[in-house]
Design a protein around this motif. Structure first.
Motif, short mmCIF file in Angstrom:
data_model
loop_
_atom_site.label_atom_id
_atom_site.label_comp_id
_atom_site.label_asym_id
_atom_site.label_seq_id
_atom_site.Cartn_x
_atom_site.Cartn_y
_atom_site.Cartn_z
N GLY A 50 -12.13 -14.58 -9.85
CA GLY A 50 -11.73 -13.75 -10.66
C GLY A 50 -12.33 -12.65 -10.97
N LEU A 75 -7.66 -11.97 -18.35
CA LEU A 75 -7.95 -11.67 -16.60
C LEU A 75 -9.04 -13.45 -17.50
CD1 LEU A 75 -8.04 -9.12 -14.91
CD2 LEU A 75 -6.52 -10.57 -15.01
N ARG A 120 -5.83 -6.18 -20.84
CA ARG A 120 -5.32 -7.36 -20.64
C ARG A 120 -6.32 -8.50 -20.08
NH1 ARG A 120 -3.85 -6.69 -13.75
NH2 ARG A 120 -3.14 -8.82 -13.44
N GLU A 179 -11.58 -8.76 -8.80
CA GLU A 179 -10.24 -8.58 -9.75
C GLU A 179 -10.37 -7.72 -11.02
OE1 GLU A 179 -10.41 -11.49 -8.20
OE2 GLU A 179 -9.24 -11.94 -6.86
#
Length: 243
Positions: free
Chosen positions: A219, A210, A208, A222
């Motif tokens: 962030g 981010l 992923r 997360e």
């Protein structure tokens, strides 16, 4: 009987521990990210992320997430230290690759897959960087277009190792709080996807991209939550240590 009881007690009270490897070029913000994580999850951690100096060697911190521990290894990103990264691959459960969103060049992410910069030019730029202040960009031919190709080559080298195949890979577009940053979607499409879909990215199955600001803390939670969920999902492929 005592030893049996002790073994049962230790098993019942132990928790899974996963080792997370923070990688990336020098000045990408890995140590600041670790500081930000500590401020969120450690009672004795700093109240906010602190400005840091380049890591020479490694920093390591263990974060208690309640049902597991994350042992986070921040390994220096200078060119002279990258050869040491491979010694961590076998024991790590996930790789977090930190990208400096302000140092990828203007427009290069929209161009062809191969940047015009050569490996020789990258080497020259690295020597200039490492010979001076770690916070000041070298005045080389590679610098005016940023470090996109260097970042691409380093990420490819991480993925090329058989020891990293099959483990989660999280790419963090750091410094998204700055006005001169490259948008995360451009980093995802122009850098990460090209690497992951290339010859060296064949072993990537869980990844992923981010956006974060390690300095502001935006962030970061997360990112930690994603890592937590993915190492648990992959525990059969790479079992945790119990402690």
């Amino acid at each position: 009987m005592y030893h049996l009881a002790k073994s049962i007690y230790l098993y019942a009270t132990s928790k899974e521990e996963y080792s997370i490897l923070l990688l990336g070029l020098d000045n990408a913000g890995k140590t600041t990210l670790l500081s930000s994580i500590k401020s969120l999850y450690l009672p004795s951690g700093p109240p906010t992320a602190q400005k840091t100096v380049p890591t020479v060697g490694q920093n390591v911190s263990t974060i208690d997430l309640g049902d597991m521990y994350l042992k986070i290894w921040d390994v220096g990103g200078q060119h002279s230290l990258r050869r040491l990264w491979t010694s961590y691959y076998e024991s790590c459960h996930a790789v977090v690759f930190v990208v400096d969103s302000t140092d990828l060049g203007d427009g290069e992410l929209d161009g062809p897959n191969e940047s015009p910069i050569s490996r020789a030019e990258i080497g020259a730029g690295l020597q200039d960087r490492e010979g001076g202040d770690g916070d000041i960009a070298g005045q080389t031919g590679s610098q005016h277009i940023g470090r996109l190709q260097e970042c691409r080559l380093v990420l490819e080298s991480v993925l090329a190792s058989s020891a990293t195949q099959g483990i989660p890979i999280l790419v963090l577009a750091n410094k998204q709080d700055r006005e001169d940053c490259v948008e995360t979607v451009r980093i995802k499409e122009g850098l990460v996807r090209r690497v992951f879909e290339g010859e060296k990215g064949g072993g990537v199955r869980d990844s992923r991209v981010l956006p974060i600001s390690a300095l502001k803390g935006t962030g970061v939670k997360e990112a930690v939550e994603w890592i937590k969920s993915r190492v648990q999902w992959n525990k059969e492929g790479r079992p945790p240590v119990m402690r």
